[in-house]
Design a protein around this motif. Structure first.
Motif, PDB file in Angstrom:
ATOM      1  N   LEU B  19      28.720  47.738  49.345  1.00  0.00           N
ATOM      2  CA  LEU B  19      30.018  47.036  49.366  1.00  0.00           C
ATOM      3  C   LEU B  19      30.771  47.272  50.674  1.00  0.00           C
ATOM      4  N   THR B  20      30.641  48.471  51.215  1.00  0.00           N
ATOM      5  CA  THR B  20      31.360  48.772  52.459  1.00  0.00           C
ATOM      6  C   THR B  20      30.801  47.991  53.652  1.00  0.00           C
ATOM      7  N   CYS B  21      29.591  47.482  53.495  1.00  0.00           N
ATOM      8  CA  CYS B  21      28.947  46.768  54.616  1.00  0.00           C
ATOM      9  C   CYS B  21      29.175  45.266  54.581  1.00  0.00           C
ATOM     10  N   ILE B  22      29.747  44.750  53.522  1.00  0.00           N
ATOM     11  CA  ILE B  22      29.851  43.293  53.387  1.00  0.00           C
ATOM     12  C   ILE B  22      31.228  42.822  53.872  1.00  0.00           C
ATOM     13  N   GLU B  23      31.207  42.055  54.934  1.00  0.00           N
ATOM     14  CA  GLU B  23      32.446  41.594  55.578  1.00  0.00           C
ATOM     15  C   GLU B  23      33.348  40.810  54.644  1.00  0.00           C
ATOM     16  N   GLU B  24      32.719  39.972  53.818  1.00  0.00           N
ATOM     17  CA  GLU B  24      33.491  39.062  52.964  1.00  0.00           C
ATOM     18  C   GLU B  24      34.188  39.798  51.825  1.00  0.00           C
ATOM     19  N   ILE B  25      33.883  41.083  51.683  1.00  0.00           N
ATOM     20  CA  ILE B  25      34.451  41.830  50.557  1.00  0.00           C
ATOM     21  C   ILE B  25      35.535  42.782  51.032  1.00  0.00           C
ATOM     22  N   GLN B  26      36.653  42.720  50.311  1.00  0.00           N
ATOM     23  CA  GLN B  26      37.729  43.674  50.557  1.00  0.00           C
ATOM     24  C   GLN B  26      37.587  44.754  49.488  1.00  0.00           C
ATOM     25  N   PHE B  27      37.017  45.861  49.898  1.00  0.00           N
ATOM     26  CA  PHE B  27      36.717  46.945  48.953  1.00  0.00           C
ATOM     27  C   PHE B  27      38.010  47.758  48.791  1.00  0.00           C
ATOM     28  N   VAL B  28      38.740  47.501  47.721  1.00  0.00           N
ATOM     29  CA  VAL B  28      40.110  48.016  47.596  1.00  0.00           C
ATOM     30  C   VAL B  28      40.149  49.483  47.197  1.00  0.00           C
ATOM     31  N   GLU B  29      39.437  49.812  46.120  1.00  0.00           N
ATOM     32  CA  GLU B  29      39.499  51.202  45.641  1.00  0.00           C
ATOM     33  C   GLU B  29      38.197  51.602  44.959  1.00  0.00           C
ATOM     34  N   TRP B  30      37.983  52.902  44.973  1.00  0.00           N
ATOM     35  CA  TRP B  30      36.831  53.466  44.273  1.00  0.00           C
ATOM     36  C   TRP B  30      37.389  54.456  43.261  1.00  0.00           C
ATOM     37  N   TYR B  31      37.202  54.134  41.991  1.00  0.00           N
ATOM     38  CA  TYR B  31      37.701  55.025  40.940  1.00  0.00           C
ATOM     39  C   TYR B  31      36.612  56.033  40.573  1.00  0.00           C
ATOM     40  N   ILE B  32      36.914  57.308  40.814  1.00  0.00           N
ATOM     41  CA  ILE B  32      35.980  58.383  40.439  1.00  0.00           C
ATOM     42  C   ILE B  32      36.791  59.412  39.657  1.00  0.00           C
ATOM     43  N   ARG B  33      36.455  59.547  38.380  1.00  0.00           N
ATOM     44  CA  ARG B  33      37.247  60.383  37.469  1.00  0.00           C
ATOM     45  C   ARG B  33      37.489  61.792  38.011  1.00  0.00           C
ATOM     46  N   ASN B 138      25.378  36.823  46.081  1.00  0.00           N
ATOM     47  CA  ASN B 138      25.013  36.241  47.378  1.00  0.00           C
ATOM     48  C   ASN B 138      25.435  37.139  48.533  1.00  0.00           C
ATOM     49  N   PHE B 139      26.618  37.722  48.434  1.00  0.00           N
ATOM     50  CA  PHE B 139      27.058  38.669  49.474  1.00  0.00           C
ATOM     51  C   PHE B 139      26.066  39.837  49.576  1.00  0.00           C
ATOM     52  N   PHE B 140      25.548  40.267  48.428  1.00  0.00           N
ATOM     53  CA  PHE B 140      24.572  41.365  48.404  1.00  0.00           C
ATOM     54  C   PHE B 140      23.224  40.921  48.996  1.00  0.00           C
ATOM     55  N   GLY B 141      23.051  39.612  49.131  1.00  0.00           N
ATOM     56  CA  GLY B 141      21.755  39.105  49.602  1.00  0.00           C
ATOM     57  C   GLY B 141      20.691  39.173  48.529  1.00  0.00           C
ATOM     58  N   ALA B 142      21.102  39.398  47.279  1.00  0.00           N
ATOM     59  CA  ALA B 142      20.126  39.526  46.182  1.00  0.00           C
ATOM     60  C   ALA B 142      19.890  38.173  45.522  1.00  0.00           C
ATOM     61  N   ASN B 143      18.927  38.159  44.622  1.00  0.00           N
ATOM     62  CA  ASN B 143      18.595  36.947  43.881  1.00  0.00           C
ATOM     63  C   ASN B 143      19.403  36.918  42.581  1.00  0.00           C
ATOM     64  N   CYS B 144      20.006  35.761  42.276  1.00  0.00           N
ATOM     65  CA  CYS B 144      20.812  35.603  41.056  1.00  0.00           C
ATOM     66  C   CYS B 144      19.931  35.275  39.874  1.00  0.00           C
ATOM     67  N   LEU B 145      20.131  35.956  38.776  1.00  0.00           N
ATOM     68  CA  LEU B 145      19.351  35.645  37.574  1.00  0.00           C
ATOM     69  C   LEU B 145      20.297  35.456  36.399  1.00  0.00           C
ATOM     70  N   HIS B 146      20.341  34.234  35.889  1.00  0.00           N
ATOM     71  CA  HIS B 146      21.213  33.931  34.753  1.00  0.00           C
ATOM     72  C   HIS B 146      20.481  34.336  33.478  1.00  0.00           C
ATOM     73  N   ILE B 147      20.906  35.417  32.848  1.00  0.00           N
ATOM     74  CA  ILE B 147      20.231  35.841  31.606  1.00  0.00           C
ATOM     75  C   ILE B 147      21.245  36.181  30.531  1.00  0.00           C
ATOM     76  N   ASN B 148      20.840  35.965  29.293  1.00  0.00           N
ATOM     77  CA  ASN B 148      21.704  36.367  28.177  1.00  0.00           C
ATOM     78  C   ASN B 148      21.393  37.820  27.778  1.00  0.00           C
ATOM     79  N   SER B 149      22.154  38.340  26.845  1.00  0.00           N
ATOM     80  CA  SER B 149      22.021  39.755  26.457  1.00  0.00           C
ATOM     81  C   SER B 149      20.637  40.053  25.899  1.00  0.00           C
ATOM     82  N   ASP B 150      20.127  39.104  25.132  1.00  0.00           N
ATOM     83  CA  ASP B 150      18.824  39.257  24.512  1.00  0.00           C
ATOM     84  C   ASP B 150      17.734  39.423  25.580  1.00  0.00           C
ATOM     85  N   GLN B 151      17.777  38.586  26.599  1.00  0.00           N
ATOM     86  CA  GLN B 151      16.800  38.678  27.692  1.00  0.00           C
ATOM     87  C   GLN B 151      16.998  39.964  28.491  1.00  0.00           C
ATOM     88  N   ARG B 152      18.260  40.314  28.683  1.00  0.00           N
ATOM     89  CA  ARG B 152      18.556  41.507  29.483  1.00  0.00           C
ATOM     90  C   ARG B 152      18.017  42.767  28.807  1.00  0.00           C
TER      91      ARG B 152
END
Lengths: 250, 250
Positions: B19-33, B138-152
């Motif tokens: 996330l820190t490397c993707i220009e199009e993303i404004q990485f606002v906060e990282w929540y770590i308990r 797409n920002f991640f450069g990964a492939n999109c896969l539309h799946i339902n819960s059952d398939q997942r």
């Protein structure tokens, strides 16, 4: 070095392809029991008459484990004969000059193996014969591994664990994907990563997943999804073992 | 696109790095308990106070499966929240705008994952939210896969078969090697070949080894070598299944 090759199975075909490429080797004959041709496209003589086999420095037997003893019996008595099996005793070869030349790899039809990346396990009865096999392995560009029968059998067993069993699990995963209209391709980056990370991590440290996390909910969910009783048994047994080896349930 | 990330486990760390490397993303906060720092080396704000979380376009939960519901409860009510699990229902997220962003990969400490080679399984309740996740993938450069819960869920189960179980078998093979003074490195070209040949062959066609050959002698030999009763059981069960699936013993 004059070489005779015996057998034209998956390994035999790969050895054939490699032997024809090595300048230092005079590839004299290829013995194939059921052959109808008497020359290969590369001009190597094929024979199915063991009685007429010419004298060479080494005879490499690449046939099924069960046939090794029988094949050794028909090869010239005063010759140096090696087999290529991970599991068969060196003493199944009847010639007094006997050896083992065991390539630690899996061989499949249509796959060209890069011998330069693998190790070949060697066993002989005399130093001189060892030196000859060592030369042969060097010609192959492979790594020489001096191992005794005991080590070789264990390595062969370990090879089943890293090759045949994972492959079976891949096949089952493919079935699961197909059932839900998913492509097995989706899992390939995961397969590769699981193997690739062994460059950095020992497999025991690389273990991930619900079993090592003791994630009982996910395990139950998975068991509900598994319809085949045998695959359920395998899932349960492997999960239990991963948990046990993790020290949590010992 | 403004993004908040929750969690700093194996996946959380990889998402952070990406996330820190993707220009199009404004990485606002990282929540770590349990965080004690309030800024990362890259200048991203870390917070452990959920009440003060800023409004962003999407909140990505990368925590253990058991904690997803709890974490969702403390995130802003009128926001879009996604989890990253292969097994957990989309409905464990309490926000009405909920989704799943499931990277089909295994994540280990110290391994940088190349997102461009993997698929990310997406599920949302509305078209608009789907489009947003699709942009993120797409920002991640990964492939999109539309799946339902059952398939997942099924894909997650298949992932265990191709990743966690083979890895356990690798660990056992390493133990067998060490017992006989052999290096596990010897088996790595074999591991790679077993996976690589899936580019050409389906795993069912790629099956080799004593089980598929019905080589009873070798199987007996291996069982003699296996001292651990649990590993013997696994060997027997997998061997029987490979034989059964080969159609020979049906």
């Amino acid at each position: 070095m004059k070489v005779t090759l015996v057998g034209a199975g998956k390994l035999g075909m790969q050895l054939y392809a490699k032997l024809t490429c090595i300048e230092e080797i005079q590839f004299v004959e290829w013995y194939i029991r059921s052959s109808k041709k008497n020359k290969t496209n590369e001009g190597i003589t094929i024979t199915n008459d063991a009685k007429k086999l010419k004298q060479t420095d080494v005879y490499i037997i690449a046939v099924s484990d069960n046939a090794i003893e029988k094949v050794s019996n028909i090869l010239p008595k005063n010759s140096f004969v090696v087999h290529t099996s991970g599991c068969i005793s060196i003493n199944k070869i009847k010639q007094s000059r006997r050896g083992v030349f065991y390539p630690i790899q899996t061989f499949s039809k249509g796959r060209n193996i890069d011998f330069s990346s693998i190790s070949i396990g060697l066993e002989t009865r005399t130093k001189n014969d060892y030196v000859m096999l060592e030369r042969l392995v060097n010609f192959f560009g492979a790594n020489c591994l001096h191992i005794n029968s005991d080590q070789r059998r264990q390595l062969h067993l370990a090879a089943v664990l890293v090759n045949n069993f994972p492959n079976y699990l891949y096949a089952q995963a493919e079935v699961l994907c197909i059932e839900k209209g998913l492509s097995f391709e989706l899992l390939k980056p995961l397969l590769f990563e699981t193997v690739s990370k062994l460059d950095q991590l020992s497999p025991i440290d690389a273990q991930t997943g619900p079993a090592v996390r003791d994630d009982e909910k996910t395990i139950k969910e998975h068991l509900k999804l598994l319809k085949k009783p045998h695959l359920r048994s395998i899932y349960k047994l492997l999960t239990k073992e991963i948990q046990r080896n993790n020290g949590k349930k010992l």
